[in-house]
Design a protein around this motif. Structure first.
Motif, PDB file in Angstrom:
ATOM      1  N   PRO A 276      -6.594 -15.357   2.671  1.00  0.00           N
ATOM      2  CA  PRO A 276      -7.787 -14.508   2.735  1.00  0.00           C
ATOM      3  C   PRO A 276      -7.787 -13.611   3.964  1.00  0.00           C
ATOM      4  O   PRO A 276      -7.283 -13.994   5.021  1.00  0.00           O
ATOM      5  N   GLY A 277      -8.324 -12.402   3.803  1.00  0.00           N
ATOM      6  CA  GLY A 277      -8.585 -11.544   4.947  1.00  0.00           C
ATOM      7  C   GLY A 277      -7.375 -10.983   5.654  1.00  0.00           C
ATOM      8  O   GLY A 277      -7.449 -10.648   6.841  1.00  0.00           O
ATOM      9  N   GLU A 278      -6.257 -10.846   4.970  1.00  0.00           N
ATOM     10  CA  GLU A 278      -5.069 -10.260   5.603  1.00  0.00           C
ATOM     11  C   GLU A 278      -5.184  -8.741   5.603  1.00  0.00           C
ATOM     12  O   GLU A 278      -5.673  -8.146   4.653  1.00  0.00           O
ATOM     13  N   HIS A 279      -4.707  -8.138   6.699  1.00  0.00           N
ATOM     14  CA  HIS A 279      -4.706  -6.679   6.788  1.00  0.00           C
ATOM     15  C   HIS A 279      -3.314  -6.149   6.448  1.00  0.00           C
ATOM     16  O   HIS A 279      -2.312  -6.647   6.963  1.00  0.00           O
ATOM     17  N   TYR A 280      -3.275  -5.126   5.615  1.00  0.00           N
ATOM     18  CA  TYR A 280      -2.017  -4.501   5.227  1.00  0.00           C
ATOM     19  C   TYR A 280      -2.074  -3.002   5.543  1.00  0.00           C
ATOM     20  O   TYR A 280      -3.146  -2.391   5.516  1.00  0.00           O
ATOM     21  N   TRP A 281      -0.879  -2.447   5.819  1.00  0.00           N
ATOM     22  CA  TRP A 281      -0.749  -1.029   6.136  1.00  0.00           C
ATOM     23  C   TRP A 281       0.205  -0.359   5.165  1.00  0.00           C
ATOM     24  O   TRP A 281       1.192  -0.960   4.730  1.00  0.00           O
TER      25      TRP A 281
ATOM     26  N   GLY B 165       0.218  -5.756  -5.964  1.00  0.00           N
ATOM     27  CA  GLY B 165       0.780  -7.033  -5.567  1.00  0.00           C
ATOM     28  C   GLY B 165      -0.186  -8.165  -5.840  1.00  0.00           C
ATOM     29  O   GLY B 165      -1.002  -8.104  -6.751  1.00  0.00           O
ATOM     30  N   ASN B 166      -0.101  -9.198  -5.001  1.00  0.00           N
ATOM     31  CA  ASN B 166      -0.908 -10.394  -5.170  1.00  0.00           C
ATOM     32  C   ASN B 166      -2.296 -10.162  -4.566  1.00  0.00           C
ATOM     33  O   ASN B 166      -2.556 -10.500  -3.413  1.00  0.00           O
ATOM     34  N   ILE B 167      -3.192  -9.562  -5.346  1.00  0.00           N
ATOM     35  CA  ILE B 167      -4.511  -9.179  -4.868  1.00  0.00           C
ATOM     36  C   ILE B 167      -5.579  -9.889  -5.671  1.00  0.00           C
ATOM     37  O   ILE B 167      -5.646  -9.728  -6.896  1.00  0.00           O
ATOM     38  N   PHE B 168      -6.425 -10.658  -4.966  1.00  0.00           N
ATOM     39  CA  PHE B 168      -7.602 -11.228  -5.605  1.00  0.00           C
ATOM     40  C   PHE B 168      -8.803 -10.320  -5.401  1.00  0.00           C
ATOM     41  O   PHE B 168      -9.565 -10.035  -6.324  1.00  0.00           O
ATOM     42  N   ARG B 169      -8.952  -9.847  -4.158  1.00  0.00           N
ATOM     43  CA  ARG B 169     -10.077  -8.961  -3.847  1.00  0.00           C
ATOM     44  C   ARG B 169      -9.717  -8.137  -2.615  1.00  0.00           C
ATOM     45  O   ARG B 169      -9.095  -8.645  -1.686  1.00  0.00           O
ATOM     46  N   ILE B 170     -10.153  -6.871  -2.610  1.00  0.00           N
ATOM     47  CA  ILE B 170      -9.979  -6.035  -1.427  1.00  0.00           C
ATOM     48  C   ILE B 170     -11.331  -5.812  -0.789  1.00  0.00           C
ATOM     49  O   ILE B 170     -12.287  -5.408  -1.469  1.00  0.00           O
ATOM     50  N   HIS B 171     -11.429  -6.069   0.487  1.00  0.00           N
ATOM     51  CA  HIS B 171     -12.678  -5.867   1.228  1.00  0.00           C
ATOM     52  C   HIS B 171     -12.686  -4.455   1.787  1.00  0.00           C
ATOM     53  O   HIS B 171     -12.623  -3.491   1.029  1.00  0.00           O
TER      54      HIS B 171
ATOM     55  N   CYS C 237      -2.938   4.240   5.490  1.00  0.00           N
ATOM     56  CA  CYS C 237      -3.938   3.507   4.722  1.00  0.00           C
ATOM     57  C   CYS C 237      -3.956   2.050   5.198  1.00  0.00           C
ATOM     58  O   CYS C 237      -2.900   1.488   5.518  1.00  0.00           O
ATOM     59  N   ASN C 238      -5.127   1.467   5.240  1.00  0.00           N
ATOM     60  CA  ASN C 238      -5.283   0.068   5.636  1.00  0.00           C
ATOM     61  C   ASN C 238      -6.236  -0.631   4.682  1.00  0.00           C
ATOM     62  O   ASN C 238      -7.216  -0.029   4.231  1.00  0.00           O
ATOM     63  N   ALA C 239      -5.948  -1.890   4.396  1.00  0.00           N
ATOM     64  CA  ALA C 239      -6.836  -2.659   3.519  1.00  0.00           C
ATOM     65  C   ALA C 239      -6.889  -4.111   3.965  1.00  0.00           C
ATOM     66  O   ALA C 239      -5.866  -4.683   4.370  1.00  0.00           O
TER      67      ALA C 239
ATOM     68  N   LEU D 111       0.862  -1.178   0.000  1.00  0.00           N
ATOM     69  CA  LEU D 111       0.000   0.000   0.000  1.00  0.00           C
ATOM     70  C   LEU D 111       0.902   1.232   0.000  1.00  0.00           C
ATOM     71  O   LEU D 111       1.757   1.361   0.878  1.00  0.00           O
ATOM     72  N   VAL D 112       0.698   2.109  -0.954  1.00  0.00           N
ATOM     73  CA  VAL D 112       1.528   3.302  -1.062  1.00  0.00           C
ATOM     74  C   VAL D 112       0.642   4.531  -0.988  1.00  0.00           C
ATOM     75  O   VAL D 112      -0.254   4.710  -1.815  1.00  0.00           O
ATOM     76  N   GLU D 113       0.910   5.371   0.025  1.00  0.00           N
ATOM     77  CA  GLU D 113       0.128   6.594   0.214  1.00  0.00           C
ATOM     78  C   GLU D 113       0.838   7.779  -0.417  1.00  0.00           C
ATOM     79  O   GLU D 113       2.065   7.796  -0.556  1.00  0.00           O
TER      80      GLU D 113
END
Length: 119
Positions: A104-109, A26-32, A95-97, A4-6
């Motif tokens: 699945p369901g990992e949080h990134y900053w 990156g390796n993204i299937f879906r962002i919640h 930023c958080n996602a 994640l780049v702000e």
């Protein structure tokens, strides 16, 4: 791995506006859920705004009516428009996602971007 780049932080006078952006790659299937948090010196990190994949938003009373969060699901980006800024909004903004990627369901900053509001 997800990054994640702000961008968009800076120095502004009270009453001014800033727009923060965050791009996920990156390796993204879906962002919640995506969100913005901030941390001022000596204080805990706090939620500033959150948005679901469907566009439902949430704000604390301290920024309600002044900040607006939005996202572009096709581009994996989230934006925070900050208006009527106050000196107490000074903080590092993160930023958080929540991402379905390798797991699945990992949080990134993100790395954080400094916002300074002068009086």
């Amino acid at each position: 791995q997800v990054q994640l780049v702000e961008s968009g932080g800076g120095l502004v006078q009270a009453g001014g506006s800033l727009r923060l952006s965050c791009a996920a790659s990156g390796n993204i299937f879906r962002i919640h859920d995506m969100g913005w948090y901030r941390q001022a010196p000596g204080k805990q990190r706090e939620l500033v705004a959150a948005i679901t994949r469907g566009g439902n938003t949430k704000y604390p009373d301290s920024v309600k009516g002044r900040f607006t969060i939005s996202r572009d699901n096709a581009k994996n980006t989230v934006t925070l428009q900050m208006n009527s800024l106050k000196p107490e909004d000074t903080a590092v903004y993160y930023c958080n996602a929540e991402v379905d990627g390798t797991r699945p369901g990992e949080h990134y900053w993100g790395q954080g971007t400094q916002v300074t509001v002068s009086s």
